[in-house]
Design a protein around this motif. Structure first.
Motif, mmCIF file in Angstrom:
data_model
loop_
_atom_site.group_PDB
_atom_site.id
_atom_site.type_symbol
_atom_site.label_atom_id
_atom_site.label_comp_id
_atom_site.label_asym_id
_atom_site.label_seq_id
_atom_site.Cartn_x
_atom_site.Cartn_y
_atom_site.Cartn_z
ATOM 1 N N PRO A 81 10.631 128.625 142.071
ATOM 2 C CA PRO A 81 10.370 129.819 141.266
ATOM 3 C C PRO A 81 11.519 130.018 140.293
ATOM 4 C CG PRO A 81 11.156 130.420 143.442
ATOM 5 C CD PRO A 81 10.965 128.943 143.457
ATOM 6 N N THR A 82 11.214 130.410 139.058
ATOM 7 C CA THR A 82 12.300 130.666 138.118
ATOM 8 C C THR A 82 12.372 132.156 137.845
ATOM 9 O OG1 THR A 82 10.744 130.086 136.412
ATOM 10 C CG2 THR A 82 12.396 128.443 136.970
ATOM 11 N N GLY A 83 13.406 132.529 137.096
ATOM 12 C CA GLY A 83 13.601 133.952 136.849
ATOM 13 C C GLY A 83 14.391 134.575 137.985
ATOM 14 N N GLU A 84 14.209 135.844 138.201
ATOM 15 C CA GLU A 84 14.972 136.574 139.215
ATOM 16 C C GLU A 84 14.525 136.153 140.610
ATOM 17 O OE1 GLU A 84 18.174 138.735 139.579
ATOM 18 O OE2 GLU A 84 17.194 138.626 137.628
ATOM 19 N N VAL A 85 15.459 135.603 141.430
ATOM 20 C CA VAL A 85 15.063 135.159 142.773
ATOM 21 C C VAL A 85 16.117 135.540 143.805
ATOM 22 C CG1 VAL A 85 13.680 133.164 142.093
ATOM 23 C CG2 VAL A 85 16.142 132.913 142.355
ATOM 24 N N LEU A 86 15.697 135.550 145.054
ATOM 25 C CA LEU A 86 16.627 135.654 146.175
ATOM 26 C C LEU A 86 16.406 134.390 146.998
ATOM 27 C CD1 LEU A 86 18.620 137.506 147.778
ATOM 28 C CD2 LEU A 86 16.668 138.196 149.125
ATOM 29 N N ILE A 87 17.461 133.592 147.134
ATOM 30 C CA ILE A 87 17.255 132.259 147.693
ATOM 31 C C ILE A 87 18.294 131.937 148.750
ATOM 32 C CG2 ILE A 87 18.416 130.261 146.659
ATOM 33 C CD1 ILE A 87 15.797 129.514 145.377
ATOM 34 N N GLU A 88 17.854 131.213 149.782
ATOM 35 C CA GLU A 88 18.794 130.753 150.789
ATOM 36 C C GLU A 88 18.899 129.239 150.665
ATOM 37 O OE1 GLU A 88 18.060 132.284 154.798
ATOM 38 O OE2 GLU A 88 18.737 130.358 155.570
ATOM 39 N N ALA A 89 20.113 128.763 150.541
ATOM 40 C CA ALA A 89 20.267 127.321 150.325
ATOM 41 C C ALA A 89 21.551 126.820 150.956
ATOM 42 C CB ALA A 89 20.269 127.012 148.836
ATOM 43 N N GLN A 90 21.506 125.540 151.331
ATOM 44 C CA GLN A 90 22.669 124.944 151.983
ATOM 45 C C GLN A 90 23.517 124.181 150.980
ATOM 46 O OE1 GLN A 90 21.986 121.985 155.016
ATOM 47 N NE2 GLN A 90 23.359 123.056 156.406
ATOM 48 N N VAL A 91 24.823 124.302 151.121
ATOM 49 C CA VAL A 91 25.733 123.579 150.234
ATOM 50 C C VAL A 91 25.726 122.103 150.627
ATOM 51 C CG1 VAL A 91 28.104 123.322 149.440
ATOM 52 C CG2 VAL A 91 27.200 125.583 149.982
ATOM 53 N N GLU A 92 25.428 121.245 149.646
ATOM 54 C CA GLU A 92 25.359 119.818 149.946
ATOM 55 C C GLU A 92 26.630 119.127 149.505
ATOM 56 O OE1 GLU A 92 22.234 117.127 148.199
ATOM 57 O OE2 GLU A 92 21.112 118.128 149.788
ATOM 58 N N ASP A 93 27.104 119.511 148.337
ATOM 59 C CA ASP A 93 28.275 118.851 147.783
ATOM 60 C C ASP A 93 28.983 119.818 146.844
ATOM 61 O OD1 ASP A 93 30.093 116.927 147.319
ATOM 62 O OD2 ASP A 93 28.885 115.775 145.897
ATOM 63 N N ILE A 94 30.286 119.652 146.738
ATOM 64 C CA ILE A 94 31.056 120.463 145.798
ATOM 65 C C ILE A 94 31.796 119.520 144.884
ATOM 66 C CG2 ILE A 94 32.881 122.174 145.544
ATOM 67 C CD1 ILE A 94 32.170 123.081 148.426
ATOM 68 N N GLN A 95 31.507 119.595 143.576
ATOM 69 C CA GLN A 95 32.159 118.709 142.617
ATOM 70 C C GLN A 95 33.039 119.529 141.702
ATOM 71 O OE1 GLN A 95 28.718 117.066 140.795
ATOM 72 N NE2 GLN A 95 28.217 115.769 142.547
#
Lengths: 767, 225
Positions: A81-95
């Motif tokens: 979904p695009t636009g205003e969202v509330l999302i739960e996500a896992q950090v995979e990598d930090i660059q």
């Protein structure tokens, strides 16, 4: 052909690789209904282990990539979904990047890129709850611009959080290998920075870990220019050095065979972990492990077979990799090296003189290094020429010096990162040594940067001529296949001739390109021989559209000199980008107006023009300027009028361009006052294409002028969400009402108008 | 399961005979059986110490095989890739064909040492690998701590016999007293200058009988003998 058959016979994996590639090509270009495909696959899979093995296996291999690709496609359709969202996500990598941290998030099967400027402490494996605006990565807005969206897509990233977001909560993840390696990597990075110090700490981290954020921009540019930037991306080269170190260590420790294999393998996997686990490193590590395993099992190792098998497995997992630049460069380089080595070996077999030279160790080393370097260059020629449009000339000489140095530096850095905690004195000594090695690398590449002719340009060559050139080069290098060599070279020469003649006989195309430079103007007019640039976009406050859009466009088109540059008026959104353009491109003539405008940008540009040895002219109404078949008629302003205008917009140069029976009107930022004067010109204003005045502001496009111009197409050069509220809805409507098709750069990106034998066509970048 | 692994290995590591280029079966290595049989030949020389160019200090010399392409390849792979499964087989076969002289029944096996730099470079001493195998087969004692190589010598392949002798002068050093009977072990024996230098040291420290056993010797001997 027989050569190819022998090759396939010798390496069983090459029986399957072409079938697999065919499957990938089919899967990308055609669409099949999924369910019958699955059923077909299932049936063949069931009969796989019967006596029809010889037929079913190739079919399975053909179907597999089609299946994977099309399943992936159907999943992509259910986009985030695009636009205003509330999302739960896992950090995979930090660059770490220069200005911000790039955090790769995993939300379900989709990846999201989070661009963060301030640092928050979390690790891979943590879960974030984010509220914000999810954006789709942009496709390129101008010809020749870097396709950032496509680049992200190739990493599986489908959406971006940028600026408009807030992290609501951080849920700490469980400890994992990923997490451990990340901390390890951070620790090593820190240690390296401490041991090496300014200014080479960044370079050291780049070499060992592929961590490029700390390297100075100039140094990176210097490496890129020389064609040795690949040493800063952890790749087969680095893995090769690590393998060498591990092998020597295992030998010193006199490990039994099994332990030696386990030691080397775990060492390689460790390096994969700390270098961030990029796919290119994974490929190289796989090859190194296959090599070590073969040695452990006392198998004679045929490099082609290992390389082919690795390609096969990685394509099996992700078929779309075939189209990624990194895949092409990796396997291109390895393939090129193996090819050249085998050709060279065959050449030496029949050549007494070469054999006598090879008896000297130093000559042998030098020859092999040359052959390897040339092979890598040859193998990567096609992707580099196609994507970057230019080939660094000195790369293969530079590699000879830089790669041994890089190898030494990688080994030293590895020792530092593993032994520094034991003794700091030793660490200090190694740190000094590493500093010295990097210093040498820097200075050597700096020196080579001053050699004449840095790049051979292949801009505007097209795909087929490049392929023919590539095949020709391969044929030329096939020193062991003399019979085929001359035949195929002859064919390549004939085809090359054909392309050159069709190119010459083809009538040159006339194009007018309104570039999308955000809030500002820039337009390039080309007739295949001459180039005119009208304004060059905005520069200031960290933005430079000259560098970001105008120069890449000119480079993309293979243009290195501009015949005429029109500065309509000296506002920064029109001339700002010119400062950078003047530094890189020869400009023969510049048009300016008499005015009393003062700004530092304007001053710098006039100084730049002086250094560029450009002629500056102040055109007057009625002047006619002919360039090839292009006729420029100046309509405005008279010097006296220009000087009298308080609003500098009203002293904009206005001119009409005629090419064959097509006409264009460039009006700069002229507002009501100027337009009133212009409106007297009646039919002179009547054109096919108009660049709408002052970004479509309500202070321009007065009715009397609109009526006179009545264009087929009206182009508004304007930035998205600009603070002036341009363009005015009324004005857009006014042009629509008069019968014009209106294009806005904030909606369609660059607008390209092309004239050929059949007439005029208009193409926006974003349809 | 085992055959699956093997067919998998054959897929990734297809093997071809180094001489005739035919595909190899799972049990063959480097050479097909035919080429191997053709190339590996027992020297059947017996005691050929009298034929050595340098043999002042030697009582006995024996080489199992003629030094051909196959043995060369295996020694190469032993040295540089650490392959050590084929060599024992080669030695087993040879022992069945040859007999030791009676003086050697009590002998101690001493592998010709490498210089420590070379040893570190390679990770192991190929003579040691052969000696270990022989010690096991003949049930004799093995001592690799007795003799030390002091001088780092260059490769001798292009040197003449005089140069070889000069090269080997004082190259070895004894660390303790030598046993009565000694069998020196090496991979290849050509002129005997290296082993003779060792034997000289051994005799000075008390050996009365010194022999040498090597895996192979080149067939073209005229220039040496």
């Amino acid at each position: 052909m027989s050569y190819f058959l022998r090759f396939v016979q010798r390496y069983p994996v090459f029986k399957f690789l072409p079938i697999q590639v065919l499957g990938i090509l089919i899967g990308v270009h055609f669409n099949f209904p999924l369910i019958p495909l699955y059923i077909l696959f299932g049936i063949f899979f069931l009969v796989l282990f019967t006596r029809y093995f010889q037929i079913t296996l190739p079919i399975i291999i053909l179907l597999m990539p089609i299946l994977v690709l099309q399943t992936g496609d159907s999943q992509n359709n259910s986009a985030l979904p695009t636009g205003e969202v509330l999302i739960e996500a896992q950090v995979e990598d930090i660059q770490k990047k220069r200005n911000s941290d790039h955090i790769i998030l995993n939300a379900g099967k989709k990846r999201i890129l989070l661009q963060m400027t301030d640092t928050l402490s979390f690790l891979p494996g943590d879960t974030l709850i984010i509220r914000g605006k999810l954006k789709i990565p942009q496709s390129p807005r101008n010809p020749g611009e870097f396709d950032y969206g496509g680049y992200l897509q190739s990493q599986g990233i489908q959406a971006i959080f940028h600026r408009d977001f807030s992290i609501m909560e951080i849920i700490e993840g469980r400890s994992s290998v990923n997490r451990w390696f990340f901390m390890m990597r951070e620790g090593i990075h820190h240690r390296l920075t401490e041991a090496v110090g300014h200014p080479y700490a960044g370079l050291a981290a780049g070499l060992l870990l592929g961590e490029k954020s700390g390297i100075q921009v100039e140094m990176k540019e210097q490496f890129r220019q020389l064609g040795i930037i690949h040493i800063l991306a952890v790749s087969g080269l680095h893995v090769g050095f690590v393998l060498l170190v591990l092998t020597v260590l295992a030998k010193i420790a006199v490990l039994p065979k099994l332990y030696r294999f386990l030691f080397i393998t775990s060492g390689l996997l460790f390096y994969l972990g700390i270098s961030g686990g990029a796919i290119s490193v994974m490929r190289a590590v796989s090859m190194a492990i296959l090599y070590t395993y073969g040695n452990f099992r006392e198998k004679e190792i045929l490099p082609w077979s290992i390389v082919g098998f690795t390609a096969f497995i990685f394509l099996l997992i992700d078929p779309s990799q075939l189209f990624s630049l990194s895949f092409q460069l990796s396997f291109g380089a390895v393939g090129g090296i193996l090819f050249m080595l085998s050709q060279f070996r065959k050449l030496t077999e029949n050549n007494e003189w070469l054999q006598s030279l090879r008896r000297h160790t130093s000559f042998r080393w030098l020859m092999d290094a040359l052959v390897v370097s040339f092979g890598a260059q040859l193998g990567t020629f096609l992707p580099i020429a196609l994507i970057f449009g230019e080939i660094p000339v000195w790369a293969f000489a530079a590699n000879l010096v830089i790669i041994p140095l890089a190898g030494l530096a990688v080994v030293t850095a590895l020792i530092i990162s593993l032994t520094l905690p034991i003794t700091t004195v030793l660490g200090d000594i190694y740190g000094q040594a590493l500093w010295g090695e990097l210093f040498l690398m820097d200075k050597v590449s700096l020196f080579m940067n001053h050699l004449p002719v840095q790049m051979i340009s292949f801009h505007g060559w097209g795909v087929f001529p490049l392929i023919i050139l590539f095949v020709g080069m391969i044929a030329l290098a096939s020193v062991s296949q003399n019979r085929y060599r001359f035949r195929s070279m002859l064919v390549c020469l004939l085809l090359g001739n054909f392309f050159i003649w069709t190119h010459i006989l083809e009538s040159p195309q006339f194009t007018v390109t309104f570039l999308d430079v955000g809030q500002g103007d820039a337009c390039v007019i080309e007739d295949g021989e001459h180039t005119i640039l009208v304004d060059a976009g905005y520069a200031g406050f960290g933005k430079d559209y000259g560098k970001r859009v105008v120069l890449p466009y000119l480079k993309h088109k293979g243009i290195d000199k501009i015949d005429l540059m029109v500065m309509t008026h000296p506002h920064a959104d029109h001339i700002g980008g010119l400062e950078t353009v003047l530094k890189k491109i020869t400009i023969r003539e510049i048009w300016d107006t008499h005015n009393d405008f003062e700004s530092s940008v304007y001053d710098r540009i006039l100084k730049g023009a002086e250094q560029n040895k450009s002629t500056i002219r102040y055109p007057q109404p009625g002047d006619i300027y002919q360039l090839g078949e292009m006729k420029l008629t100046i309509l405005y302003p008279d010097s006296a009028i220009a000087m009298s205008m308080k609003n500098i917009n009203n002293s904009s140069i206005v001119f009409r361009l005629d090419y064959k029976d097509h006409s264009f009107l460039f009006i700069g930022d002229a507002e009501i006052q100027a337009e009133r004067i212009l409106a007297n010109l009646d039919s002179l204003l009547n054109v096919d294409v108009l660049k709408v005045g002052h970004h479509g502001s309500s202070t321009s496009s007065i009715m009397s002028m609109v009526n006179h111009v009545s264009p087929k197409y009206a182009v508004i050069s304007v930035g998205k969400n600009n603070r002036y509220g341009h363009p005015s809805e009324n004005i857009v409507q006014r042009w629509v009402d008069i019968g014009a098709e209106v294009f806005r750069s904030d909606e369609s990106g660059a607008v390209i108008i092309a004239v050929d034998g059949e007439g005029m066509s208009i193409n926006p970048m974003i349809p | 399961m085992h055959s699956l692994l093997e067919s998998f290995e054959q897929f990734i590591y297809p093997q071809y005979c180094n001489t005739c280029d035919t595909p190899l079966s799972e049990v063959e290595q480097l050479f097909c059986s035919k080429c191997r049989v053709n190339d590996i030949q027992f020297s059947k020389l017996g005691n050929w110490v009298r034929q050595l160019k340098t043999h002042k200090n030697l009582d006995y010399a024996h080489s199992f095989y003629w030094f051909g392409e196959v043995i060369q390849a295996y020694i190469h792979h032993l040295k540089y890739s650490g392959w050590d499964t084929f060599l024992p087989r080669l030695i087993n076969n040879a022992i069945r064909e040859s007999e030791l002289p009676k003086q050697a029944t009590e002998a101690v096996l001493i592998p010709i040492p490498l210089h420590r730099v070379r040893q570190r470079d390679r990770g192991f001493n190929q003579a040691m690998v052969i000696a270990k195998e022989l010690a096991q087969q003949w049930n004799l004692k093995l001592d690799d701590k007795m003799l030390k190589r002091e001088k780092y010598t260059q490769s001798q392949t292009k040197l003449s016999i005089i140069e070889r002798q000069k090269n080997m002068y004082m190259a070895f050093h004894m660390l303790k007293d030598a046993p009565k009977a000694v069998l020196l072990i090496d991979d290849v024996l050509t002129t005997g200058s290296t082993v003779d230098a060792c034997a000289k040291q051994l005799r000075e420290r008390g050996s009365t009988w010194v022999g040498v056993v090597t895996l192979a010797t080149p067939k073209i001997k005229k220039i040496y003998r």
